[in-house]
Design an enzyme around this catalytic site. Structure first.
Site, PDB file in Angstrom:
ATOM      1  N   ASP A  63       0.868  -1.177   0.000  1.00 52.74           N
ATOM      2  CA  ASP A  63       0.000   0.000   0.000  1.00 52.74           C
ATOM      3  C   ASP A  63       0.910   1.234   0.000  1.00 52.74           C
ATOM      4  O   ASP A  63       1.611   1.481   0.986  1.00 52.74           O
ATOM      5  CB  ASP A  63      -0.880  -0.055   1.263  1.00 52.74           C
ATOM      6  CG  ASP A  63      -1.798   1.147   1.407  1.00 52.74           C
ATOM      7  OD1 ASP A  63      -1.571   2.169   0.725  1.00 52.74           O
ATOM      8  OD2 ASP A  63      -2.735   1.070   2.218  1.00 52.74           O
ATOM      9  N   TYR A 157      -7.457  16.438  -4.412  1.00 44.14           N
ATOM     10  CA  TYR A 157      -6.739  15.807  -5.528  1.00 44.14           C
ATOM     11  C   TYR A 157      -5.847  16.832  -6.250  1.00 44.14           C
ATOM     12  O   TYR A 157      -4.698  16.549  -6.593  1.00 44.14           O
ATOM     13  CB  TYR A 157      -7.783  15.203  -6.466  1.00 44.14           C
ATOM     14  CG  TYR A 157      -7.270  14.352  -7.599  1.00 44.14           C
ATOM     15  CD1 TYR A 157      -6.826  13.048  -7.383  1.00 44.14           C
ATOM     16  CD2 TYR A 157      -7.281  14.830  -8.907  1.00 44.14           C
ATOM     17  CE1 TYR A 157      -6.397  12.258  -8.444  1.00 44.14           C
ATOM     18  CE2 TYR A 157      -6.868  14.046  -9.973  1.00 44.14           C
ATOM     19  CZ  TYR A 157      -6.425  12.762  -9.734  1.00 44.14           C
ATOM     20  OH  TYR A 157      -6.003  11.991 -10.795  1.00 44.14           O
ATOM     21  N   LYS A 161      -1.809  16.501  -6.563  1.00 43.90           N
ATOM     22  CA  LYS A 161      -1.148  16.435  -7.870  1.00 43.90           C
ATOM     23  C   LYS A 161      -0.324  17.697  -8.144  1.00 43.90           C
ATOM     24  O   LYS A 161       0.729  17.627  -8.777  1.00 43.90           O
ATOM     25  CB  LYS A 161      -2.186  16.218  -8.977  1.00 43.90           C
ATOM     26  CG  LYS A 161      -2.933  14.885  -8.900  1.00 43.90           C
ATOM     27  CD  LYS A 161      -2.027  13.669  -9.003  1.00 43.90           C
ATOM     28  CE  LYS A 161      -2.826  12.392  -9.294  1.00 43.90           C
ATOM     29  NZ  LYS A 161      -1.976  11.182  -9.336  1.00 43.90           N
TER      30      LYS A 161
HETATM   31  P1  NDP Z   1      -7.753   3.372 -11.582  1.00 42.40           P
HETATM   32  O1  NDP Z   1      -8.746   3.722 -10.522  1.00 42.40           O
HETATM   33  O2  NDP Z   1      -8.193   2.620 -12.785  1.00 42.40           O
HETATM   34  O3  NDP Z   1      -6.523   2.573 -10.928  1.00 42.40           O
HETATM   35  C1  NDP Z   1      -5.928   3.045  -9.763  1.00 42.40           C
HETATM   36  C2  NDP Z   1      -4.704   2.193  -9.482  1.00 42.40           C
HETATM   37  O4  NDP Z   1      -4.070   2.711  -8.316  1.00 42.40           O
HETATM   38  C3  NDP Z   1      -5.060   0.744  -9.212  1.00 42.40           C
HETATM   39  O5  NDP Z   1      -4.100  -0.084  -9.828  1.00 42.40           O
HETATM   40  C4  NDP Z   1      -4.955   0.642  -7.684  1.00 42.40           C
HETATM   41  O6  NDP Z   1      -4.546  -0.623  -7.219  1.00 42.40           O
HETATM   42  C5  NDP Z   1      -3.845   1.645  -7.410  1.00 42.40           C
HETATM   43  N1  NDP Z   1      -3.874   2.125  -6.040  1.00 42.40           N
HETATM   44  C6  NDP Z   1      -4.769   2.951  -5.452  1.00 42.40           C
HETATM   45  N2  NDP Z   1      -4.443   3.150  -4.158  1.00 42.40           N
HETATM   46  C7  NDP Z   1      -3.306   2.440  -3.943  1.00 42.40           C
HETATM   47  C8  NDP Z   1      -2.469   2.254  -2.820  1.00 42.40           C
HETATM   48  N3  NDP Z   1      -2.737   2.852  -1.647  1.00 42.40           N
HETATM   49  N4  NDP Z   1      -1.367   1.463  -2.944  1.00 42.40           N
HETATM   50  C9  NDP Z   1      -1.095   0.866  -4.130  1.00 42.40           C
HETATM   51  N5  NDP Z   1      -1.852   0.999  -5.224  1.00 42.40           N
HETATM   52  C10 NDP Z   1      -2.949   1.771  -5.128  1.00 42.40           C
HETATM   53  O7  NDP Z   1      -7.104   4.747 -11.968  1.00 42.40           O
HETATM   54  P2  NDP Z   1      -6.274   5.212 -13.261  1.00 42.40           P
HETATM   55  O8  NDP Z   1      -5.601   4.072 -13.900  1.00 42.40           O
HETATM   56  O9  NDP Z   1      -7.137   6.087 -14.051  1.00 42.40           O
HETATM   57  O10 NDP Z   1      -5.207   6.165 -12.526  1.00 42.40           O
HETATM   58  C11 NDP Z   1      -3.804   5.947 -12.565  1.00 42.40           C
HETATM   59  C12 NDP Z   1      -3.126   7.269 -12.253  1.00 42.40           C
HETATM   60  O11 NDP Z   1      -3.475   8.211 -13.254  1.00 42.40           O
HETATM   61  C13 NDP Z   1      -3.557   7.874 -10.922  1.00 42.40           C
HETATM   62  O12 NDP Z   1      -2.446   8.460 -10.282  1.00 42.40           O
HETATM   63  C14 NDP Z   1      -4.549   8.937 -11.327  1.00 42.40           C
HETATM   64  O13 NDP Z   1      -4.628   9.961 -10.377  1.00 42.40           O
HETATM   65  C15 NDP Z   1      -3.954   9.382 -12.641  1.00 42.40           C
HETATM   66  N6  NDP Z   1      -4.882  10.070 -13.541  1.00 42.40           N
HETATM   67  C16 NDP Z   1      -5.945   9.413 -14.111  1.00 42.40           C
HETATM   68  C17 NDP Z   1      -6.790  10.082 -14.982  1.00 42.40           C
HETATM   69  C18 NDP Z   1      -7.933   9.416 -15.668  1.00 42.40           C
HETATM   70  O14 NDP Z   1      -8.694  10.118 -16.358  1.00 42.40           O
HETATM   71  N7  NDP Z   1      -8.125   8.132 -15.583  1.00 42.40           N
HETATM   72  C19 NDP Z   1      -6.596  11.504 -15.273  1.00 42.40           C
HETATM   73  C20 NDP Z   1      -5.454  12.089 -14.626  1.00 42.40           C
HETATM   74  C21 NDP Z   1      -4.641  11.384 -13.799  1.00 42.40           C
HETATM   75  P3  NDP Z   1      -5.593  -1.752  -6.698  1.00 42.40           P
HETATM   76  O15 NDP Z   1      -6.366  -2.191  -7.906  1.00 42.40           O
HETATM   77  O16 NDP Z   1      -4.741  -2.828  -6.131  1.00 42.40           O
HETATM   78  O17 NDP Z   1      -6.451  -1.066  -5.683  1.00 42.40           O
END
Ligand code: NDP
Length: 246
Positions: A63, A157, A161
């Protein structure tokens, strides 16, 4: 003689943008360490895709928002890989918990800061020394448009960021002479679970390219920043948003 393995770690690499980045780094020849927190089955699926595409890797659960969880996992990895190091780190794990400031709960503020910002600090600090000693490293932080322009309902957020963008620039200057580059990628709207509840048709009219982005489009940029060819790019926050904010 076989080539030495080159290791990359993608936090939150099991699904969404992180999955696409893990696959891209696997295709680029990195032994890809796919971190996850809860999503074991999705992370396992990601690893299978990497392997079936001719790459290799492993799963590493922790985590990012929990210091001891990060330290136990990464110290354990380092102890079992004496003489090797993780040369590419993608700080991708992120969450959003939107609310208007006047209604925002402490837990919503803390969880978003702990994951998106403190997670970057805990993981990067743990891996930085080896990169500096080896005089090669790539740190790529997945930020957001929200951290550049601010979005209503996302003070937590946007704060996380925005701070990540500033930390990217500061760290880049600290390590620039040591062959370690530090950059951020700031996506706009990308089709993942994070956008659940948002309707592309309602929003796309505001996006010059009139569509959401694909995770693979972010992954190609990250793959390039991870490469040796990107050696003169550092301290940048690179937008990838279909022209939404230029
Ligand atoms: P998702 O919600 O699809 O995936 C989030 C990921 O983060 C999952 O793999 C999850 O793992 C992991 N995660 C969350 N909390 C933790 C934690 N405490 N420790 C380890 N892993 C964690 O989001 P996105 O793929 O869209 O987002 C990826 C990144 O891109 C993020 O940083 C997000 O802020 C950024 N982003 C996304 C945008 C979008 O439009 N999608 C736009 C701008 C930025 P698990 O499945 O194991 O929980």
């Amino acid at each position: 003689m076989t080539d030495k393995r080159r290791y990359a770690l993608v936090t939150g690499g099991g699904r969404g943008i992180g999955r696409a980045i893990s696959i891209e780094l696997g295709l680029r020849g990195y032994y890809t360490i796919v971190n996850y927190r809860n999503g074991l089955s999705e992370a396992s699926e990601t690893l299978e895709i990497i392997k079936s595409s001719g790459g290799d890797g492993e799963l590493l659960p922790f985590d990012v928002s929990d210091l001891s969880s990060v330290e136990v996992a990464l110290k354990g990895w380092q102890q079992s890989h004496s003489g090797e190091y993780i040369e590419v780190l993608v700080n991708n794990a992120g969450v959003r918990q939107d609310n208007l400031m006047m209604w925002m709960q402490n837990e919503e503020w803390d969880r978003v800061i702990d994951t998106n910002l403190n997670g970057f600090f805990y993981v990067t600090r743990a891996l930085l020394k080896d990169m500096l000693v080896k005089r090669f490293g790539r740190i790529i932080n997945i930020s957001s448009l929200s951290g550049i322009k601010g979005l209503p309902g996302q003070t937590n957020y946007s704060a996380a960021k925005g701070a990540l963008n500033a930390a990217t620039k500061a760290l880049a200057l600290e390590v620039a002479r040591k062959g370690v580059t530090v950059n951020a990628v700031a996506p706009g709207f990308i089709k993942t679970d994070m956008l659940n509840g948002l309707n592309e048709n309602d929003i796309k009219g505001n996006i010059p390219m009139a569509r959401f982005g694909e995770p693979s489009e972010v992954a190609h940029l990250v793959g390039f920043l991870a490469s040796k060819e990107a050696s003169y790019i550092t301290g940048e926050v690179i937008s990838i948003n279909g022209g939404l904010y230029t």
